[in-house]
Design a protein around this motif. Structure first.
Motif, PDB file in Angstrom:
ATOM      1  N   LEU A 192      19.133 -61.719  -0.389  1.00  0.00           N
ATOM      2  CA  LEU A 192      19.331 -61.514   0.359  1.00  0.00           C
ATOM      3  C   LEU A 192      20.523 -62.288   0.478  1.00  0.00           C
ATOM      4  O   LEU A 192      19.539 -63.355   1.660  1.00  0.00           O
ATOM      5  CB  LEU A 192      19.059 -60.091   1.529  1.00  0.00           C
ATOM      6  CG  LEU A 192      18.449 -59.400   1.396  1.00  0.00           C
ATOM      7  CD1 LEU A 192      18.562 -58.021   2.504  1.00  0.00           C
ATOM      8  CD2 LEU A 192      20.055 -57.663   0.470  1.00  0.00           C
ATOM      9  N   VAL A 193      22.272 -62.562   0.211  1.00  0.00           N
ATOM     10  CA  VAL A 193      22.002 -63.917   1.089  1.00  0.00           C
ATOM     11  C   VAL A 193      23.510 -63.203   1.938  1.00  0.00           C
ATOM     12  O   VAL A 193      23.570 -63.205   3.059  1.00  0.00           O
ATOM     13  CB  VAL A 193      23.421 -64.312  -0.059  1.00  0.00           C
ATOM     14  CG1 VAL A 193      24.437 -65.398   0.435  1.00  0.00           C
ATOM     15  CG2 VAL A 193      21.939 -64.677  -1.623  1.00  0.00           C
ATOM     16  N   ALA A 194      24.008 -62.009   1.102  1.00  0.00           N
ATOM     17  CA  ALA A 194      24.898 -61.101   2.642  1.00  0.00           C
ATOM     18  C   ALA A 194      24.996 -59.862   1.878  1.00  0.00           C
ATOM     19  O   ALA A 194      25.838 -59.728   1.314  1.00  0.00           O
ATOM     20  CB  ALA A 194      26.769 -62.240   1.529  1.00  0.00           C
ATOM     21  N   PRO A 195      24.462 -59.320   2.277  1.00  0.00           N
ATOM     22  CA  PRO A 195      23.847 -57.670   2.455  1.00  0.00           C
ATOM     23  C   PRO A 195      25.378 -57.213   2.368  1.00  0.00           C
ATOM     24  O   PRO A 195      25.279 -56.432   1.588  1.00  0.00           O
ATOM     25  CB  PRO A 195      23.158 -57.755   3.048  1.00  0.00           C
ATOM     26  CG  PRO A 195      22.858 -58.432   4.449  1.00  0.00           C
ATOM     27  CD  PRO A 195      23.544 -59.526   3.931  1.00  0.00           C
ATOM     28  N   GLU A 196      26.841 -57.179   3.308  1.00  0.00           N
ATOM     29  CA  GLU A 196      27.291 -56.376   3.512  1.00  0.00           C
ATOM     30  C   GLU A 196      27.993 -56.916   2.482  1.00  0.00           C
ATOM     31  O   GLU A 196      28.576 -55.632   2.055  1.00  0.00           O
ATOM     32  CB  GLU A 196      27.885 -56.849   4.822  1.00  0.00           C
ATOM     33  CG  GLU A 196      27.420 -56.595   5.754  1.00  0.00           C
ATOM     34  CD  GLU A 196      26.840 -54.424   6.383  1.00  0.00           C
ATOM     35  OE1 GLU A 196      27.719 -54.271   5.612  1.00  0.00           O
ATOM     36  OE2 GLU A 196      25.876 -54.727   6.825  1.00  0.00           O
ATOM     37  N   GLU A 197      28.419 -58.068   2.030  1.00  0.00           N
ATOM     38  CA  GLU A 197      29.431 -58.434   1.347  1.00  0.00           C
ATOM     39  C   GLU A 197      28.679 -57.645  -0.358  1.00  0.00           C
ATOM     40  O   GLU A 197      29.217 -56.800  -1.356  1.00  0.00           O
ATOM     41  CB  GLU A 197      29.658 -59.609   0.533  1.00  0.00           C
ATOM     42  CG  GLU A 197      30.086 -60.428   2.323  1.00  0.00           C
ATOM     43  CD  GLU A 197      30.485 -61.612   1.698  1.00  0.00           C
ATOM     44  OE1 GLU A 197      30.394 -62.567   0.702  1.00  0.00           O
ATOM     45  OE2 GLU A 197      31.381 -62.626   2.256  1.00  0.00           O
ATOM     46  N   GLU A 198      27.829 -57.950  -0.532  1.00  0.00           N
ATOM     47  CA  GLU A 198      27.046 -57.447  -1.484  1.00  0.00           C
ATOM     48  C   GLU A 198      27.095 -56.035  -1.586  1.00  0.00           C
ATOM     49  O   GLU A 198      27.404 -54.853  -2.919  1.00  0.00           O
ATOM     50  CB  GLU A 198      25.277 -57.294  -1.643  1.00  0.00           C
ATOM     51  CG  GLU A 198      25.161 -59.062  -2.235  1.00  0.00           C
ATOM     52  CD  GLU A 198      23.605 -58.948  -2.090  1.00  0.00           C
ATOM     53  OE1 GLU A 198      22.720 -58.605  -2.336  1.00  0.00           O
ATOM     54  OE2 GLU A 198      22.908 -60.374  -2.774  1.00  0.00           O
ATOM     55  N   ARG A 199      26.662 -55.759  -0.865  1.00  0.00           N
ATOM     56  CA  ARG A 199      26.845 -53.342  -0.482  1.00  0.00           C
ATOM     57  C   ARG A 199      28.689 -53.070  -0.990  1.00  0.00           C
ATOM     58  O   ARG A 199      28.715 -51.939  -1.631  1.00  0.00           O
ATOM     59  CB  ARG A 199      26.325 -53.491   1.181  1.00  0.00           C
ATOM     60  CG  ARG A 199      26.397 -51.815   0.887  1.00  0.00           C
ATOM     61  CD  ARG A 199      25.864 -51.161   2.062  1.00  0.00           C
ATOM     62  NE  ARG A 199      25.513 -49.882   2.334  1.00  0.00           N
ATOM     63  CZ  ARG A 199      26.651 -48.455   2.635  1.00  0.00           C
ATOM     64  NH1 ARG A 199      28.134 -49.438   2.616  1.00  0.00           N
ATOM     65  NH2 ARG A 199      25.788 -47.386   2.052  1.00  0.00           N
ATOM     66  N   THR A 200      29.496 -53.736  -0.864  1.00  0.00           N
ATOM     67  CA  THR A 200      30.563 -53.308  -0.818  1.00  0.00           C
ATOM     68  C   THR A 200      30.891 -53.886  -1.810  1.00  0.00           C
ATOM     69  O   THR A 200      31.637 -52.513  -2.879  1.00  0.00           O
ATOM     70  CB  THR A 200      31.489 -54.336   0.196  1.00  0.00           C
ATOM     71  OG1 THR A 200      31.370 -54.647   1.316  1.00  0.00           O
ATOM     72  CG2 THR A 200      33.361 -54.109  -0.166  1.00  0.00           C
ATOM     73  N   ASN A 201      30.481 -54.751  -2.782  1.00  0.00           N
ATOM     74  CA  ASN A 201      30.696 -54.889  -4.573  1.00  0.00           C
ATOM     75  C   ASN A 201      30.458 -53.949  -4.956  1.00  0.00           C
ATOM     76  O   ASN A 201      29.960 -53.117  -5.923  1.00  0.00           O
ATOM     77  CB  ASN A 201      30.174 -55.892  -4.430  1.00  0.00           C
ATOM     78  CG  ASN A 201      30.931 -57.629  -3.845  1.00  0.00           C
ATOM     79  OD1 ASN A 201      32.086 -57.375  -3.970  1.00  0.00           O
ATOM     80  ND2 ASN A 201      30.368 -58.792  -3.590  1.00  0.00           N
ATOM     81  N   MET A 202      28.920 -53.799  -5.049  1.00  0.00           N
ATOM     82  CA  MET A 202      28.077 -52.793  -5.365  1.00  0.00           C
ATOM     83  C   MET A 202      28.612 -51.357  -5.206  1.00  0.00           C
ATOM     84  O   MET A 202      28.711 -50.584  -5.957  1.00  0.00           O
ATOM     85  CB  MET A 202      26.690 -52.332  -5.043  1.00  0.00           C
ATOM     86  CG  MET A 202      25.690 -51.916  -5.358  1.00  0.00           C
ATOM     87  SD  MET A 202      24.378 -51.927  -5.618  1.00  0.00           S
ATOM     88  CE  MET A 202      23.280 -53.749  -5.621  1.00  0.00           C
ATOM     89  N   GLY A 203      28.998 -50.797  -4.322  1.00  0.00           N
ATOM     90  CA  GLY A 203      29.621 -49.993  -3.672  1.00  0.00           C
ATOM     91  C   GLY A 203      31.387 -49.529  -4.456  1.00  0.00           C
ATOM     92  O   GLY A 203      31.720 -48.707  -4.958  1.00  0.00           O
ATOM     93  N   LEU A 204      32.262 -50.414  -4.627  1.00  0.00           N
ATOM     94  CA  LEU A 204      33.416 -50.405  -5.598  1.00  0.00           C
ATOM     95  C   LEU A 204      32.728 -50.017  -7.521  1.00  0.00           C
ATOM     96  O   LEU A 204      33.463 -49.590  -7.673  1.00  0.00           O
ATOM     97  CB  LEU A 204      34.079 -52.067  -5.473  1.00  0.00           C
ATOM     98  CG  LEU A 204      34.678 -52.159  -4.145  1.00  0.00           C
ATOM     99  CD1 LEU A 204      35.592 -54.100  -4.284  1.00  0.00           C
ATOM    100  CD2 LEU A 204      35.491 -50.807  -3.571  1.00  0.00           C
ATOM    101  N   LYS A 205      31.325 -51.255  -7.138  1.00  0.00           N
ATOM    102  CA  LYS A 205      30.743 -50.988  -9.040  1.00  0.00           C
ATOM    103  C   LYS A 205      30.752 -49.720  -9.028  1.00  0.00           C
ATOM    104  O   LYS A 205      31.222 -49.276 -10.181  1.00  0.00           O
ATOM    105  CB  LYS A 205      29.981 -52.244  -9.196  1.00  0.00           C
ATOM    106  CG  LYS A 205      30.149 -53.476  -9.369  1.00  0.00           C
ATOM    107  CD  LYS A 205      28.569 -54.200  -9.621  1.00  0.00           C
ATOM    108  CE  LYS A 205      29.605 -55.828 -10.033  1.00  0.00           C
ATOM    109  NZ  LYS A 205      28.006 -56.447  -9.936  1.00  0.00           N
ATOM    110  N   LEU A 206      30.249 -48.948  -7.913  1.00  0.00           N
ATOM    111  CA  LEU A 206      29.471 -47.738  -8.441  1.00  0.00           C
ATOM    112  C   LEU A 206      30.490 -46.489  -8.536  1.00  0.00           C
ATOM    113  O   LEU A 206      31.037 -45.646  -8.898  1.00  0.00           O
ATOM    114  CB  LEU A 206      29.392 -47.103  -6.721  1.00  0.00           C
ATOM    115  CG  LEU A 206      28.555 -45.863  -6.861  1.00  0.00           C
ATOM    116  CD1 LEU A 206      27.295 -44.963  -8.066  1.00  0.00           C
ATOM    117  CD2 LEU A 206      27.617 -45.580  -5.098  1.00  0.00           C
ATOM    118  N   ALA A 207      31.744 -47.194  -7.604  1.00  0.00           N
ATOM    119  CA  ALA A 207      33.163 -45.599  -7.371  1.00  0.00           C
ATOM    120  C   ALA A 207      33.658 -46.557  -8.994  1.00  0.00           C
ATOM    121  O   ALA A 207      34.091 -45.023  -9.781  1.00  0.00           O
ATOM    122  CB  ALA A 207      33.683 -45.933  -6.388  1.00  0.00           C
TER     123      ALA A 207
END
Length: 466
Positions: A192-207
């Motif tokens: 884990l480096v920046a979980p919030e940013e990773e989660r945001t990016n992953m949310g965008l990819k999921l959308a």
């Protein structure tokens, strides 16, 4: 005269005794120049503020500290007052003499001889002590001032606060290092480096994946409908269409059939010259002749038309279109399946990332809490260290305004006491003479008889000594 002489002798004796008493004085100022921080585990901020006025209760408290038994006992032991001749003889003569009796008696005597009073309308405490030895008077007040300041600091400053905050600061510093190490190990192991940013990016990819899946599903539905429509059109459209139509008359066909018949008959005659009529080749030629004759008879009855056909362009367009649509349909179905798997994988990864982020957040909160506590106790330790340093420098809310000094002159002047005693002796002698005269019932002169008895005096015989 006897009373006069006695009073004069007493005055001279008192003058001699009083002239041997020396008094040392000191004054203590009670102020509010120093404000100590409150000893608490909560965060405190020292804001500049006006020092409150010293109350009468605080001054009285300082007076009680000055006269406290433990301070007086230390003064007695420091000055050796228990070993003075008067105290030693008194303790030996009194009953219940023991090892601590002399010190107790000396403390009691010192408490009575020590004069402590508050100067009116001031924050000053006046302290005085008398002794026959000027050096002892100075040492008593000097030691009393030192021990009183120590007592004041000890009472107003809780003991062990610096050690407590130092220990707590070290404990939270160790806890901070441990929590930071656990956080670094967790980040390294989980990547884990920046979980919030990773989660945001992953949310965008999921959308984006969900949107692409919906688009693929719409495309699949459209392609399926298009395939059905094209198939319906293909059923209604012929695969081939006529491009050329040529009519042939029956005469030409008859000529061709008659030529074929002549040729077959010639072949039969030639075969009969070699073979019998039952020979298979002969029979085969006979059969051919028979069929040709039947064809000639049929041709004489019908008319033949030659048609030229080719692939219908509409049908070919529909066939190519359905092929492209079916290929795109298969591609879109594969895309939808892949997107569905991708969405499931992204959701699973987001759930795992949330769990890891929660654990990381717990570690971060623990680290921040330890850091906050460490900085708090470090600040408290520095405050206590500063207060202890001020205590060591005797910087307190009480100060020795006028320090004690070795008295060079006695409390009372012997000459003044002698002069006062002389005039007092005269007054005593005169008063005694008047009292003796007043109390004497006898007459001493003839005039007294005439004055008091109011009768004439005939003869007066003086009393003569033998």
């Amino acid at each position: 005269m006897v009373c006069f002489a006695g009073a004069l002798l007493c005055s001279l004796g008192g003058a001699v005794l009083l002239s041997r008493n020396y008094e040392s004085r000191m004054e203590i100022l009670v102020n509010r120049e120093r404000l100590d921080p409150v000893v608490t585990t909560e965060s405190t901020t020292q804001l500049p503020q006006m020092a409150p006025q010293v109350t009468e209760e605080e001054i009285n408290s300082e007076v009680e500290l000055l006269q406290s038994r433990d301070v007086l006992e230390k003064v007695v032991l420091a000055c050796g007052l228990q070993d003075t001749a008067t105290a030693a003889w008194l303790t030996r003569l009194l009953p219940g003499h023991g090892p601590g009796t002399e010190v107790s008696r000396a403390v009691e005597v010192l408490g009575k001889q020590l004069k402590v009073k508050i100067v009116s309308k001031t924050n000053l405490i006046n302290v005085s002590y008398r002794s026959r030895d000027p050096r002892i008077a100075f040492e008593v007040l000097n030691n009393l001032a030192t021990l009183y300041l120590e007592k004041h600091v000890a009472v107003h400053r809780p003991a062990g606060s610096y050690e407590f905050f130092t220990k707590e600061a070290e404990r939270y510093h160790q806890a901070l290092q441990d929590s930071e190490a656990r956080l670094a190990t967790f980040d390294t192991q989980e990547g884990l480096v920046a979980p919030e940013e990773e989660r945001t990016n992953m949310g965008l990819k999921l959308a984006d994946a969900v949107a692409a899946l919906h688009q693929a599903q719409q495309t699949v539905a459209a392609d399926e409908h298009r395939v059905r429509d094209v198939q319906r059109q293909m059923h209604a459209t012929p695969a081939r269409s006529t491009t050329q139509q040529v009519s042939n008359s029956a005469e030409v066909l008859l000529q061709q059939l008659q030529g074929n018949l002549v040729t077959a008959q010639v072949n039969r005659d030639q075969l009969l010259m070699k073979y019998a009529p039952t020979y298979p080749l002969v029979q085969q030629v006979d059969q051919q002749i028979k069929q040709t004759k039947a064809a000639i008879e049929e041709a004489e009855k019908t008319k033949y038309v030659n048609l030229t056909t080719d692939r219908d362009p509409t049908y070919e367009f529909l066939r190519e279109d359905i092929a492209r649509t079916q290929a795109d349909l298969a591609s879109q179905k594969a895309t939808a399946i892949a997107l569905d798997r991708t969405i499931a994988s992204l959701r699973q990864k987001m759930v795992e990332l949330d769990q890891k982020a929660l654990k990381q957040a717990d570690l971060v909160r623990e680290s921040k809490a330890n850091e906050t506590n460490y900085l708090l106790y470090l600040s408290k330790r520095e405050q206590e260290r500063t207060s202890d340093a001020l205590d060591m420098k005797r910087i307190a809310n009480v100060a020795l305004a006028i320090p004690p000094a070795v008295p060079s002159l006695p409390v009372h002047n012997a000459m003044l006491i002698g002069i006062g005693g002389f005039f007092l002796s005269i007054a005593v002698g005169m008063g005694a003479a008047y009292l003796a005269e007043y109390m004497d019932p006898s007459f001493h002169t003839p005039n007294e008889v005439v004055e008091f008895l109011k009768i004439p005096l005939v003869v007066a015989i003086p009393k003569l000594r033998a």
